[in-house]
Design a protein around this motif. Structure first.
Motif, PDB file in Angstrom:
ATOM      1  N   LEU A1343     -26.169 -22.037   7.115  1.00 21.19           N
ATOM      2  CA  LEU A1343     -24.818 -21.970   6.154  1.00 21.19           C
ATOM      3  C   LEU A1343     -23.467 -23.329   6.872  1.00 21.19           C
ATOM      4  O   LEU A1343     -23.912 -23.000   7.907  1.00 21.19           O
ATOM      5  N   PRO A1344     -22.569 -22.818   5.461  1.00 24.89           N
ATOM      6  CA  PRO A1344     -22.154 -24.291   6.392  1.00 24.89           C
ATOM      7  C   PRO A1344     -21.150 -23.394   7.544  1.00 24.89           C
ATOM      8  O   PRO A1344     -21.115 -21.555   7.506  1.00 24.89           O
ATOM      9  N   ARG A1345     -20.912 -24.053   8.403  1.00 22.63           N
ATOM     10  CA  ARG A1345     -19.846 -23.917   9.150  1.00 22.63           C
ATOM     11  C   ARG A1345     -18.177 -24.546   9.162  1.00 22.63           C
ATOM     12  O   ARG A1345     -18.375 -25.918   8.976  1.00 22.63           O
ATOM     13  N   ASP A1346     -17.864 -23.810  10.038  1.00 29.37           N
ATOM     14  CA  ASP A1346     -16.051 -24.281   9.959  1.00 29.37           C
ATOM     15  C   ASP A1346     -16.084 -25.123  11.439  1.00 29.37           C
ATOM     16  O   ASP A1346     -16.850 -25.269  11.957  1.00 29.37           O
ATOM     17  N   GLU A1347     -14.822 -25.454  11.653  1.00 27.87           N
ATOM     18  CA  GLU A1347     -14.034 -25.787  13.191  1.00 27.87           C
ATOM     19  C   GLU A1347     -13.919 -24.701  13.878  1.00 27.87           C
ATOM     20  O   GLU A1347     -14.675 -25.228  15.644  1.00 27.87           O
ATOM     21  N   ARG A1348     -14.880 -22.923  13.723  1.00 29.39           N
ATOM     22  CA  ARG A1348     -15.321 -22.824  14.688  1.00 29.39           C
ATOM     23  C   ARG A1348     -16.543 -22.508  15.234  1.00 29.39           C
ATOM     24  O   ARG A1348     -16.874 -22.203  16.234  1.00 29.39           O
ATOM     25  N   GLY A1349     -17.104 -23.170  14.742  1.00 25.25           N
ATOM     26  CA  GLY A1349     -18.907 -23.769  15.234  1.00 25.25           C
ATOM     27  C   GLY A1349     -19.388 -22.334  14.766  1.00 25.25           C
ATOM     28  O   GLY A1349     -20.312 -22.418  15.193  1.00 25.25           O
ATOM     29  N   VAL A1350     -18.707 -21.490  13.379  1.00 31.55           N
ATOM     30  CA  VAL A1350     -19.380 -20.534  13.341  1.00 31.55           C
ATOM     31  C   VAL A1350     -19.493 -20.486  11.414  1.00 31.55           C
ATOM     32  O   VAL A1350     -19.179 -20.868  11.050  1.00 31.55           O
ATOM     33  N   TYR A1351     -20.172 -19.259  11.097  1.00 29.36           N
ATOM     34  CA  TYR A1351     -20.062 -19.906   9.757  1.00 29.36           C
ATOM     35  C   TYR A1351     -18.581 -18.993   8.827  1.00 29.36           C
ATOM     36  O   TYR A1351     -18.061 -18.297   9.582  1.00 29.36           O
ATOM     37  N   GLU A1352     -18.833 -20.017   7.614  1.00 31.83           N
ATOM     38  CA  GLU A1352     -17.294 -19.842   7.732  1.00 31.83           C
ATOM     39  C   GLU A1352     -17.130 -19.400   6.538  1.00 31.83           C
ATOM     40  O   GLU A1352     -15.634 -19.328   7.204  1.00 31.83           O
ATOM     41  N   ALA A1353     -17.947 -18.058   6.286  1.00 26.37           N
ATOM     42  CA  ALA A1353     -16.789 -16.860   5.887  1.00 26.37           C
ATOM     43  C   ALA A1353     -17.074 -15.615   6.546  1.00 26.37           C
ATOM     44  O   ALA A1353     -16.601 -14.733   6.295  1.00 26.37           O
ATOM     45  N   SER A1354     -17.227 -15.951   7.646  1.00 25.74           N
ATOM     46  CA  SER A1354     -17.323 -14.966   8.948  1.00 25.74           C
ATOM     47  C   SER A1354     -15.764 -14.940   9.661  1.00 25.74           C
ATOM     48  O   SER A1354     -15.138 -15.711   9.856  1.00 25.74           O
TER      49      SER A1354
END
Length: 1430
Positions: A1343-1354
């Motif tokens: 699943l794609p990740r964001d700047e937090r290093g987690v799943y972008e929709a989480s």
């Protein structure tokens, strides 16, 4: 005899029971170990065994050995059954369970389930013979079912054997050591089962008795007149048999001998068994081999003792008692083994003397024992363990096992290895073993030397095999010629051919193959080298096989060689009839015709006549086929075939001539068949008639002329009667169902007994009586009486005579035998005369019969009143009155009532006169007679008259009214009232009403109050019944019966009068009237009128009638609480009917109150909406907006209620958020530039799958991601969707893999959807796409990740646990550029917000504007950026 005495101490100690033997004086004290009181004591089992009960235990004991047991036992109502056949153990049966208790033990020995309580079907052995190495030996054998035996080790409590037998078992017993089981089945077959090896052996048939000899394993059984003894049960085939002349009844062992007791007639004979052999078996079992050998020394050598010596030799060797084993082999004459063991014993003894201990453990002794058992490898291993290489090699050399010797030398690197090989070769040469020497040279690679040795040994085939495997040897021409010459000389042509073929000399090879009859190789070679020769070779091959009597194998080779004649001859010789037919069918007619009859004869001999016929026909031998059918007695087939090849008239002449010939020879059946075959059954019938074979004649008539069968029987019966053959005539008459003709035949011949027999058997119930009557009548007088008395038909005959007007014979019978029947005969004769019109004679006979009254009645019947009066006065004065009554009836018929009345009064029958007047309707005369002669019945007659008047209707009613008026005028008001009340509706309701009202009026005016009350209460309901409710009410009011008056008005639906009466006279009844009025309106369905009276009742009635719109419309005009009660009811109804959308619209219209009782409705509407198909589209916006608005309204109401901040409140807030996402997604789907917003909303909804159908949510998220090109997410979501569909099919989520969703806020624990929410076609499309992507392997399943290093929709960062706010537009977490709203916790991502606003400005989408409007309401207004909803 035993005496029982109970003891108990004063300190309430448990009771004891003393059991005393009166004969010996011995005493046993019985006491519970657990302190229970002994309740019941019994002495059972030949007064040896004791059984006692306490409340919780069972006490058992052997009084002879003083062994007592106490085991836990729950009472079962005394249904236990005890068996004491075994001295060591008590068997207890209870409710299908067998329990074993060993005497002296306080624990149950074991317990098993079985339905078979016969002690012969249970065997228990408890340490009966001690064996070496065995301390405890306790075993049980019992039946599981009628064909299955189970064997249990009672110490370990486990099953050690199960025997499934094909027949029912009726007896079983273990031997004393528990190693062998004997059992017998219902077919009297005796079987032996070895428990250790699990092997079953049938050892005796027709076994009538079987028993183990006590103290041994010797078996005694009886087979018919043979006594069978097995002294060595290990060898069941060794049986000693002797003849006996009776039945074995038992075994007796004592005084050093064992005897079999046999009853021979009235005496008992003892057959003594060989005690030495019995003792031998016992010694073997006990392991005392020295004692066993000593016993055998005393016996002569017989097959039984030889088997015992063998058994002892085997066992002593196993026990390493070598001296005994040596003696055994000496006795058996095994000199070599005995000598070998003597040498072994000497070694063992020497070692024992030198070193002490057991010499049998010395390695040389162990090795020699292994050699004795021919286990040379073990002996070699023992020698090599001691590094005694020389001894191992010497062992092999002594045994001339040079190969093993050389192998040991090679393994140990012995220096004499080469010398050994040379010595081996020299020994082979010296002993002229050239073949083995050649094999040795071959193994060492010296081929020429090996071939030379093979040829020298006369084994050219081996030489040829070696040459064929080595190309270098094939090149030596001289060597090959030498070998081939030797092969040809030895007539090994096939091997020579192989060699010639190998050196490419096909001509010589073919010759050799042909000489050696190796035709398969010859044909294969000829196909390659000499094709012309193949046909000749196939023929020669066939000839060779014929010489070898392999005719069936030769057939195919002859076919290949095109030798048809030989192939046919071979097939016939090999009796390959089908193959012969196949070959013949391929030949020309001339060739095949002479062979077909031979095959046909074969099939005729097998009675396969159809095939034989076909073959005869093919061979042009139809006449033979006809003869075949004729000889076989198949006349129909023969006739059918003859008709094909002969003219019909010739066939008929042939068959009739042959039939006549058969007739002359007395072969009538054959002649019959021939006649019938040519359809001339009449000739056969004539033949049988001519020869007086009537049975056959009848049979043919029944078969061919069934319509003439009865006539034929009758005709034959008459002929036979004329010939005097009455018995045969009887048969035919009866077959023609002419039993009367049979009876008449016997009557005419004076054979009355036969006539009676036939009539009784065939003539029905009374025919034999008629024959007996005629028989008696023919005899007459005393003879007739005797006959009828004998047949028991005397009275019946008398009756029959009278019935048939034979009164002279009847009077004769009654005079001679039945005097008491004479009056009856006179009476019947009188009746006969009366019927004949002879009245004077009849009168005399009636008087003789003592029935003068019958004469009177006769004259009355004929209206001869004078004669009737005369006879009555003279002979029966009691009948005078009846005569007068009869005359009166005559006068009545003539309507002369005055005369009739006078006659009846003379006869003193005024009652009859009264009845006649009543029947004639002359009530005034009837009342007159009644008044004058029967005054006591006047009242009843008056009532009857009134009833009759009532029945007559109007005419009768008028009479009653007139009489009532008369009573009224006479002042008899009570009688007048009664008369008026008896008037009933006879077509004039006005008359009835007037009469009833008159009755009421008179009762009120003139009768006492109680009577008037009764009259009014009687009249009122009648008036109500005819619809005169007001009149009834007025009557009730006259007597102050207010409630009855109100009820009358209510019954007449005169509600205003009812209310006025209640209000003015008795206000207590106002509510009563109102309640009935409501019920009336409800029952009449007049809801509109009911609303004004009772609105709730009206609303309930609307609900009952299903008028929901009217109900809600009316409820709207009431208070808020009532409205929402019926809104909830309507919503529930709609949900049940599947109308979720209508239920939602209901709450959109009327609002959603925060009533806890409505929560389930809101949840159900939410669940149905999110589960509905077709909602993932722009067109579904208004549905989602309605759901959102209702939930928003609900949450706003919850904030103001007592449910604020409750779990339910939080749940509905979550549902509101979900509904907002769905509505926003539908709005975004209507604008192309918001496609990614819609996709993100679908993805954000996944974090709420605990409230949504998981499969639908993942499917929509995956399809949305795929549409905007997010293939990684699409692949993962759709893959999860497929896993969920499989889980729905399996009914469990246990197999789901959550690894793709670790560290996300997508929940793992979600409800399993009850059904598939995505159609099968769409599921298949997803499955194909996922499979294609999986095969492509270009996507990374992450699943794609964001700047937090987690799943972008989480929303939650797994590493820190920090939770971000979801964006109101996309649902994604807001990490930066946050736009906050006035309401806490509500925010949006600036980029997404601006994008949404821009889309609205460019598209002017009303649904997007509605979304903004809702956000404004929900979040307390929009951010500073203004926006117009215009």
């Amino acid at each position: 005899m035993w005496d029982l005495a109970s003891l108990g101490s004063s300190d309430s100690s448990p009771a004891k029971v003393i059991v005393k033997n009166l004969s010996s004086g011995t005493r046993v004290v019985l006491k519970s170990h657990y302190g229970y009181e002994v309740e019941e004591v019994k002495i059972l089992g030949k007064e040896r065994y004791l059984v006692a009960h306490t409340s919780d235990t069972l006490l058992l004991g052997d009084l002879n050995t003083n062994r007592l047991s106490e085991v836990a036992w729950q009472g079962s109502g005394g249904n236990e059954k005890y068996f004491f056949e075994n001295e060591n153990v008590c068997m207890i049966f209870n409710a299908g369970e067998l329990t074993l208790v060993e005497y002296g033990s306080n624990d149950t020995l074991g317990s098993v389930r079985t339905e078979f309580m016969n002690p012969h079907l249970i065997s228990v052995r408890i340490n009966e013979r001690r064996q070496r190495g065995t301390e405890d030996n306790k075993k049980l054998a019992y039946l599981v079912d009628i064909k299955t035996i189970a064997i249990v080790d009672l110490i370990g409590g486990y099953n050690i054997g199960t025997i499934s037998h094909e027949s029912r078992v009726d007896w079983l017993e273990l031997n004393e050591t528990g190693h062998k089981l004997l059992f017998r089945d219902r077919k009297l077959r005796l079987h032996l089962y070895d428990i250790e090896s699990c092997s079953k052996t049938m050892i005796l048939n027709f076994c009538s008795y079987v028993q183990w000899v006590p103290g041994s394993d010797v078996l005694v059984a009886q087979n018919r007149n043979n006594l069978c003894v097995w002294y060595n049960i290990e060898a069941p085939e060794r049986v000693t048999m002797s003849s006996i002349r009776g039945d074995v009844v038992g075994l007796e062992r004592g005084g050093g001998k064992t005897e079999v007791m046999v009853t021979e007639g009235v005496t008992t004979v003892a057959y003594t068994l060989d005690e030495g052999l019995i003792e031998f078996g016992t010694a073997i079992d006990d392991g005392n081999y020295t004692r066993a050998a000593a016993f055998l020394e005393t016996l002569e050598m017989t097959p039984e003792t030889e088997a015992m010596w063998k058994t002892l030799s085997k066992l002593s060797l196993e026990a390493r008692q070598l001296h005994i084993a040596e003696r055994c082999f000496s006795a058996l004459g095994h000199v070599a083994k005995a000598r070998f063991l003597r040498e072994t014993n000497e070694i063992a003894d020497q070692v024992s003397r030198e070193y002490g201990g057991e010499g049998t453990d010395f390695y040389q002794v162990r090795a020699r024992l292994a050699m004795l058992e021919k286990n040379y490898k073990l002996a070699e291993m023992i020698f090599l363990e001691q590094n005694a290489v020389e001894e191992a090699m010497d062992m092999y050399q002594q045994l001339h096992r040079w190969d093993e010797c050389i192998a040991v030398a090679e393994a140990k690197g012995h220096p004499a290895l080469e010398k050994l090989r040379q010595g081996y070769y020299q020994w082979l040469m010296d002993t002229q073993q050239e073949e083995r020497a050649g094999e040795l040279q071959e193994s060492q690679g010296d081929g020429l030397a090996a071939i030379s040795l093979y040829l020298k040994a006369g084994l050219p085939a081996k030489a040829a095999r070696l040459v064929l495997t080595r190309e270098e040897l094939l090149a030596t021409t001289e060597l090959v010629e030498h070998i081939t010459a030797a092969l040809i000389k030895s007539e090994l042509y096939e091997r020579a051919g192989d060699l010639f073929e190998k050196i490419r000399n096909p001509q010589r090879a073919l010759e050799c193959y042909r000489k050696g009859n190796a035709f398969m190789k010859a044909v294969e070679l000829a196909r390659l080298a000499f094709p012309v020769e193949v046909v000749r070779l196939e023929e020669a091959w066939g000839d060779h096989l014929v010489q070898q009597k392999q005719l069936d194998a030769a057939i195919n080779h002859y076919i290949e060689a095109r030798c048809s004649i030989k192939a046919i001859e071979a097939a016939l010789g090999a009796r390959q009839w089908k193959k012969a037919i196949y070959i013949l069918d391929l030949q020309d007619q001339n060739t095949a015709s002479k062979y077909y009859p031979r095959v046909a004869q074969h099939y005729a001999s097998l009675q396969e006549y159809e095939i034989a016929e076909e073959l005869y026909t093919k061979g042009d031998r139809t006449k033979d086929a006809i003869d075949m059918y004729t000889q076989a007695g198949r006349w129909e087939q023969a006739h059918k075939l003859a008709m094909k090849c002969m003219r019909p008239e010739d066939v008929s002449v042939l068959y009739i001539t042959q039939a006549q010939e058969m007739e002359k020879q007395g072969k009538y059946r054959e002649a019959e068949r021939l006649y019938v075959t040519v359809e001339e059954p009449d000739l056969a019938i004539t033949m049988f008639k001519k020869h007086k074979l009537y049975d056959d004649m009848i049979r043919l008539v029944g078969k061919h002329h069934p319509d003439l069968l009865s006539d034929t029987h009758l005709h034959l019966g008459k002929e036979l009667e004329a010939e005097g053959r009455l018995q045969e005539a009887e048969y035919h008459y009866l077959e023609a169902q002419e039993w009367k003709a049979t009876v008449n035949m016997y009557r005419s011949n004076g054979l009355w007994e036969e006539a009676y027999r036939v009539a009784k058997a065939h003539g029905g119930a009374n025919a034999h009586k008629h024959v007996a009557y005629l028989w008696a009548k023919s005899l007459g007088g005393e003879a007739a009486v005797r006959l009828l008395s004998k047949l028991g038909l005397l009275e019946a005959a008398l009756d029959h005579a009278a019935d048939n007007c034979s009164f002279e014979f009847a009077f004769e019978l009654s005079r001679l035998a039945l005097k008491h029947k004479t009056p009856e005969i006179h009476l019947r004769y009188a009746m006969y005369l009366e019927d004949e019109g002879k009245f004077e004679e009849a009168e005399a006979e009636f008087i003789r019969a003592g029935k003068p009254k019958e004469a009177v009645l006769m004259f009355v019947h004929n209206q001869d009143w004078e004669a009737a009066q005369r006879v009555a006065e003279a002979h029966d004065p009691d009948s005078v009155a009846e005569v007068l009554v009869g005359q009166a009836r005559g006068a009545l018929e003539e309507k002369d009532f005055q005369k009739a009345e006078g006659l009846l009064l003379r006869a003193q029958r005024p009652g009859l006169a009264l009845n006649y007047y009543k029947e004639a309707g002359l009530w005034s005369d009837a009342l007159r007679i009644c008044k004058d002669y029967m005054p006591g019945q006047l009242e009843a007659l008056q009532e009857e008259y009134e009833r009759e008047a009532t029945k007559k209707g109007a005419r009768g009613m008028e009479g009653l009214v007139e009489q009532a008026r008369q009573w009224e005028q006479a002042g008899e008001y009570s009688r007048a009232v009664d008369c008026y009340l008896k008037v009933r509706d006879a077509g004039s309701s006005s008359l009835v009403e007037k009469c009833w009202m008159k009755a009421a009026e008179l009762s009120i005016k003139f009768l006492p109050p109680q009577r008037s009350l009764e009259v009014v209460r009687a009249v009122g309901p009648q008036l109500i019944r005819i619809g005169k409710h007001s009149a009834a009410a007025e009557l009730y009011l006259n007597l102050d019966l207010v409630k009855e008056a109100i009820d009358a008005f209510i019954e007449g639906e005169e509600w205003n009068k009812a209310k006025r009466v209640a209000k003015e006279l008795d206000p207590r009844y106002e509510d009563y009237v109102d309640q009935h009025y409501k019920e009336f309106l409800k029952n009449q369905g007049k809801v509109d009128s009911l609303v004004g009276v009772d609105v709730v009742a009206a609303l309930d009635l609307y609900v009952e009638q299903g008028q929901w719109d009217k109900c809600i419309e009316t409820a709207t005009k009431q208070n808020y609480k009532i409205l929402h009660k019926y809104v909830a009811l309507y919503a529930t109804h709609l949900i049940r009917e599947g109308g979720c959308a209508q239920a939602l619209a209901l709450y959109v219209q009327h609002g959603a109150p925060a009533n806890p009782q409505n929560f389930n409705i809101y949840r159900r509407i939410f669940t149905d909406m999110v589960s509905s198909p077709g909602t993932n589209s722009a067109e579904a916006y208004h549905n989602w907006a309605d759901l959102r608005d209702v939930l928003f309204n609900l949450c706003e109401n919850l904030v103001k209620s007592s449910e604020a901040n409750s779990p339910a409140h939080e749940e509905f807030e979550t549902m509101l958020l979900i509904a907002h996402y769905y509505a926003t997604r539908s709005a975004a789907q209507s604008i192309k530039q918001l496609e990614t917003v819609a996709a993100r909303l679908s993805v954000s909804l996944l974090r709420h799958t605990q409230l949504l159908p998981a499969d639908k949510a993942f499917y929509e998220a995956g399809i949305a991601a795929k549409a905007v090109g997010w293939e990684n997410m699409a692949f993962i979501f759709l893959n999860r969707f497929l896993d969920l569909t499989d889980a729905i099919e399996e009914g469990t989520l246990d197999a789901l893999d959550h690894s793709d969703f670790q560290d996300t806020d997508i929940p793992f624990e979600v409800p399993l959807p009850a059904k598939q929410h995505v159609p099968e076609a769409q599921r298949e499309e997803v499955r194909d796409w996922v499979l294609t992507i999986s095969m492509d392997q270009r996507l990374e399943q992450v699943l794609p990740r964001d700047e937090r290093g987690v799943y972008e929709a989480s929303l939650v960062a797994a590493s820190t646990g920090v939770r971000a706010l979801p964006c109101l537009i996309t649902g994604y977490p807001i990490l930066r550029n946050k736009i906050e709203f006035k309401r806490p916790g509500k925010a949006a991502n600036k980029d997404n917000w601006n994008k949404f606003l821009m889309a609205i400005k460019t598209s002017h989408s009303p649904v997007c504007q509605d979304v903004l409007k809702f956000i404004s309401q929900w979040c307390g207004g929009l951010p500073s950026t203004s926006f117009s909803f215009q």
